[in-house]
Design a protein around this motif. Structure first.
Motif, PDB file in Angstrom:
ATOM      1  N   ILE A  83      63.309  98.755  70.779  1.00  0.00           N
ATOM      2  CA  ILE A  83      63.682 100.163  70.962  1.00  0.00           C
ATOM      3  C   ILE A  83      63.871 100.812  69.591  1.00  0.00           C
ATOM      4  O   ILE A  83      64.670 100.347  68.776  1.00  0.00           O
ATOM      5  CB  ILE A  83      64.982 100.293  71.789  1.00  0.00           C
ATOM      6  CG1 ILE A  83      64.784  99.695  73.188  1.00  0.00           C
ATOM      7  CG2 ILE A  83      65.411 101.766  71.892  1.00  0.00           C
ATOM      8  CD1 ILE A  83      66.046  99.702  74.051  1.00  0.00           C
ATOM      9  N   GLY A  84      63.125 101.878  69.342  1.00  0.00           N
ATOM     10  CA  GLY A  84      63.259 102.614  68.087  1.00  0.00           C
ATOM     11  C   GLY A  84      64.389 103.625  68.188  1.00  0.00           C
ATOM     12  O   GLY A  84      64.725 104.088  69.272  1.00  0.00           O
ATOM     13  N   VAL A  85      64.981 103.973  67.037  1.00  0.00           N
ATOM     14  CA  VAL A  85      66.092 104.922  67.018  1.00  0.00           C
ATOM     15  C   VAL A  85      65.885 105.957  65.912  1.00  0.00           C
ATOM     16  O   VAL A  85      65.660 105.602  64.758  1.00  0.00           O
ATOM     17  CB  VAL A  85      67.452 104.217  66.777  1.00  0.00           C
ATOM     18  CG1 VAL A  85      68.596 105.245  66.850  1.00  0.00           C
ATOM     19  CG2 VAL A  85      67.681 103.098  67.782  1.00  0.00           C
ATOM     20  N   VAL A  86      65.987 107.230  66.288  1.00  0.00           N
ATOM     21  CA  VAL A  86      65.979 108.328  65.317  1.00  0.00           C
ATOM     22  C   VAL A  86      67.368 108.957  65.326  1.00  0.00           C
ATOM     23  O   VAL A  86      67.860 109.359  66.375  1.00  0.00           O
ATOM     24  CB  VAL A  86      64.929 109.401  65.669  1.00  0.00           C
ATOM     25  CG1 VAL A  86      65.051 110.606  64.725  1.00  0.00           C
ATOM     26  CG2 VAL A  86      63.517 108.825  65.596  1.00  0.00           C
ATOM     27  N   VAL A  87      68.006 109.018  64.149  1.00  0.00           N
ATOM     28  CA  VAL A  87      69.303 109.682  64.067  1.00  0.00           C
ATOM     29  C   VAL A  87      69.110 111.083  63.487  1.00  0.00           C
ATOM     30  O   VAL A  87      68.242 111.306  62.644  1.00  0.00           O
ATOM     31  CB  VAL A  87      70.338 108.886  63.223  1.00  0.00           C
ATOM     32  CG1 VAL A  87      70.606 107.529  63.838  1.00  0.00           C
ATOM     33  CG2 VAL A  87      69.881 108.736  61.780  1.00  0.00           C
ATOM     34  N   ILE A 123      58.596 114.576  68.014  1.00  0.00           N
ATOM     35  CA  ILE A 123      57.915 113.613  68.889  1.00  0.00           C
ATOM     36  C   ILE A 123      57.179 112.562  68.070  1.00  0.00           C
ATOM     37  O   ILE A 123      57.200 111.370  68.404  1.00  0.00           O
ATOM     38  CB  ILE A 123      56.961 114.348  69.858  1.00  0.00           C
ATOM     39  CG1 ILE A 123      57.791 115.141  70.872  1.00  0.00           C
ATOM     40  CG2 ILE A 123      56.034 113.367  70.571  1.00  0.00           C
ATOM     41  CD1 ILE A 123      56.996 116.062  71.751  1.00  0.00           C
ATOM     42  N   ARG A 124      56.570 112.973  66.961  1.00  0.00           N
ATOM     43  CA  ARG A 124      55.909 111.993  66.069  1.00  0.00           C
ATOM     44  C   ARG A 124      56.911 110.968  65.568  1.00  0.00           C
ATOM     45  O   ARG A 124      56.620 109.774  65.494  1.00  0.00           O
ATOM     46  CB  ARG A 124      55.262 112.711  64.870  1.00  0.00           C
ATOM     47  CG  ARG A 124      53.827 113.126  65.086  1.00  0.00           C
ATOM     48  CD  ARG A 124      53.117 113.418  63.775  1.00  0.00           C
ATOM     49  NE  ARG A 124      53.813 114.403  62.968  1.00  0.00           N
ATOM     50  CZ  ARG A 124      53.635 115.715  63.059  1.00  0.00           C
ATOM     51  NH1 ARG A 124      52.799 116.204  63.957  1.00  0.00           N
ATOM     52  NH2 ARG A 124      54.288 116.547  62.274  1.00  0.00           N
ATOM     53  N   ALA A 125      58.111 111.432  65.208  1.00  0.00           N
ATOM     54  CA  ALA A 125      59.153 110.519  64.713  1.00  0.00           C
ATOM     55  C   ALA A 125      59.555 109.524  65.795  1.00  0.00           C
ATOM     56  O   ALA A 125      59.673 108.318  65.531  1.00  0.00           O
ATOM     57  CB  ALA A 125      60.374 111.314  64.247  1.00  0.00           C
ATOM     58  N   LEU A 126      59.735 110.003  67.025  1.00  0.00           N
ATOM     59  CA  LEU A 126      60.107 109.117  68.131  1.00  0.00           C
ATOM     60  C   LEU A 126      59.000 108.106  68.417  1.00  0.00           C
ATOM     61  O   LEU A 126      59.253 106.922  68.656  1.00  0.00           O
ATOM     62  CB  LEU A 126      60.411 109.938  69.382  1.00  0.00           C
ATOM     63  CG  LEU A 126      61.711 110.760  69.334  1.00  0.00           C
ATOM     64  CD1 LEU A 126      61.745 111.791  70.451  1.00  0.00           C
ATOM     65  CD2 LEU A 126      62.932 109.848  69.397  1.00  0.00           C
ATOM     66  N   GLN A 127      57.745 108.557  68.368  1.00  0.00           N
ATOM     67  CA  GLN A 127      56.618 107.646  68.593  1.00  0.00           C
ATOM     68  C   GLN A 127      56.543 106.600  67.484  1.00  0.00           C
ATOM     69  O   GLN A 127      56.290 105.418  67.742  1.00  0.00           O
ATOM     70  CB  GLN A 127      55.310 108.443  68.665  1.00  0.00           C
ATOM     71  CG  GLN A 127      55.189 109.296  69.918  1.00  0.00           C
ATOM     72  CD  GLN A 127      54.013 110.256  69.863  1.00  0.00           C
ATOM     73  OE1 GLN A 127      53.588 110.677  68.783  1.00  0.00           O
ATOM     74  NE2 GLN A 127      53.486 110.619  71.023  1.00  0.00           N
ATOM     75  N   ARG A 131      57.131 102.300  67.777  1.00  0.00           N
ATOM     76  CA  ARG A 131      56.114 101.304  67.382  1.00  0.00           C
ATOM     77  C   ARG A 131      56.620 100.371  66.293  1.00  0.00           C
ATOM     78  O   ARG A 131      55.872  99.536  65.782  1.00  0.00           O
ATOM     79  CB  ARG A 131      54.849 102.014  66.887  1.00  0.00           C
ATOM     80  CG  ARG A 131      54.069 102.746  67.953  1.00  0.00           C
ATOM     81  CD  ARG A 131      52.706 103.171  67.428  1.00  0.00           C
ATOM     82  NE  ARG A 131      52.828 104.240  66.448  1.00  0.00           N
ATOM     83  CZ  ARG A 131      52.618 105.525  66.711  1.00  0.00           C
ATOM     84  NH1 ARG A 131      52.278 105.909  67.921  1.00  0.00           N
ATOM     85  NH2 ARG A 131      52.741 106.431  65.771  1.00  0.00           N
ATOM     86  N   GLY A 132      57.880 100.561  65.875  1.00  0.00           N
ATOM     87  CA  GLY A 132      58.435  99.702  64.822  1.00  0.00           C
ATOM     88  C   GLY A 132      58.280 100.273  63.436  1.00  0.00           C
ATOM     89  O   GLY A 132      58.665  99.650  62.445  1.00  0.00           O
ATOM     90  N   GLY A 133      57.709 101.499  63.340  1.00  0.00           N
ATOM     91  CA  GLY A 133      57.565 102.155  62.045  1.00  0.00           C
ATOM     92  C   GLY A 133      58.845 102.895  61.676  1.00  0.00           C
ATOM     93  O   GLY A 133      59.889 102.719  62.299  1.00  0.00           O
ATOM     94  N   SER A 134      58.756 103.735  60.659  1.00  0.00           N
ATOM     95  CA  SER A 134      59.919 104.504  60.224  1.00  0.00           C
ATOM     96  C   SER A 134      59.552 105.979  60.132  1.00  0.00           C
ATOM     97  O   SER A 134      58.381 106.325  59.991  1.00  0.00           O
ATOM     98  CB  SER A 134      60.415 103.999  58.864  1.00  0.00           C
ATOM     99  OG  SER A 134      59.367 104.084  57.908  1.00  0.00           O
ATOM    100  N   ALA A 135      60.563 106.826  60.211  1.00  0.00           N
ATOM    101  CA  ALA A 135      60.352 108.269  60.122  1.00  0.00           C
ATOM    102  C   ALA A 135      61.524 108.867  59.365  1.00  0.00           C
ATOM    103  O   ALA A 135      62.618 109.014  59.902  1.00  0.00           O
ATOM    104  CB  ALA A 135      60.255 108.869  61.529  1.00  0.00           C
ATOM    105  N   LEU A 136      61.298 109.155  58.100  1.00  0.00           N
ATOM    106  CA  LEU A 136      62.387 109.641  57.251  1.00  0.00           C
ATOM    107  C   LEU A 136      62.098 111.054  56.767  1.00  0.00           C
ATOM    108  O   LEU A 136      61.000 111.356  56.297  1.00  0.00           O
ATOM    109  CB  LEU A 136      62.564 108.719  56.039  1.00  0.00           C
ATOM    110  CG  LEU A 136      62.841 107.247  56.366  1.00  0.00           C
ATOM    111  CD1 LEU A 136      62.961 106.436  55.085  1.00  0.00           C
ATOM    112  CD2 LEU A 136      64.101 107.111  57.201  1.00  0.00           C
ATOM    113  N   ASP A 137      63.096 111.896  56.891  1.00  0.00           N
ATOM    114  CA  ASP A 137      62.988 113.268  56.423  1.00  0.00           C
ATOM    115  C   ASP A 137      62.753 113.266  54.911  1.00  0.00           C
ATOM    116  O   ASP A 137      63.395 112.499  54.190  1.00  0.00           O
ATOM    117  CB  ASP A 137      64.296 114.007  56.755  1.00  0.00           C
ATOM    118  CG  ASP A 137      64.155 115.502  56.633  1.00  0.00           C
ATOM    119  OD1 ASP A 137      64.041 115.988  55.492  1.00  0.00           O
ATOM    120  OD2 ASP A 137      64.163 116.180  57.675  1.00  0.00           O
TER     121      ASP A 137
END
Length: 202
Positions: A83-87, A123-127, A131-137
């Protein structure tokens, strides 16, 4: 080709934010917003019950309004690695970012609330994290680099040319897939480089 639906649990103690973000996510047929909660305890229970693909959570929630969201994110990643998490945060705080990412960036995202109005980016960040990637501002990356540069000016010199290229792309806000296409690399290679960057920069 049918789009894959992403099952999401959302947590925020602010009613207006909950209502606004919920409406934003519900408009997209790629997102199945399975439940919305108002505190960290309810978030942990919702994740255990629904096993979503990704979680979107505020950092500050009851009872202390400090780092409940970060603590929940770390617990979710430890107990449910798929489960991925975006804060979400009001500010690009280097202490918060460091606390969240100190054990690795895989499956984690940190976005500023000002980005939430851009549904595609959210939505891109959640996707990405699912997938196990990261999404950083980009602003978060800036404050982390500024902190590291202040502590240890030579840290960036330890990066390879390729890692510096990846870091440069990250700082412009590109996600892993876009970086891979831009630099003609596989998604997996990008993830490995990002892991290596964060390890080298401490």
């Amino acid at each position: 080709m049918r789009k894959v639906t992403l099952r999401v649990v959302f947590a925020d103690d602010n009613y207006l934010v909950r209502a606004g973000v919920s409406a934003l996510l519900s408009e997209d047929d790629e997102i199945d917003l399975v439940t919305v909660v108002a505190d960290a305890d309810a978030l942990i229970q919702a994740v255990a019950e629904h096993r979503p693909d990704a979680v979107l959570t505020d950092i500050r929630m009851p009872p202390t309004q400090t780092i409940e969201g970060i603590d929940a994110a770390k617990r979710i990643r430890a107990e449910y690695p798929d489960i991925g998490v975006v804060v979400l945060s009001q500010f690009a705080d280097d202490d918060y970012a460091f606390e969240l990412l100190e054990n690795g960036v895989g499956g984690l995202g940190y976005l500023l609330k000002e980005r939430v109005s851009d549904r595609d980016e959210l939505i891109r960040a959640l996707q990405e994290v699912s997938r196990g990637g990261s999404a950083l501002d980009p602003k978060v990356i800036e404050v982390l680099l500024a902190r590291k540069a202040h502590e240890e000016p030579s840290a960036l010199l330890g990066l390879s040319d390729r890692e510096r290229e990846v870091l440069q792309q990250m700082a412009t806000g590109r996600n892993n897939q876009t970086i891979a296409k831009t630099l003609y690399m596989s998604d997996r290679a990008v993830e490995k480089h990002i892991g290596s960057i964060f390890q080298k920069l401490g």
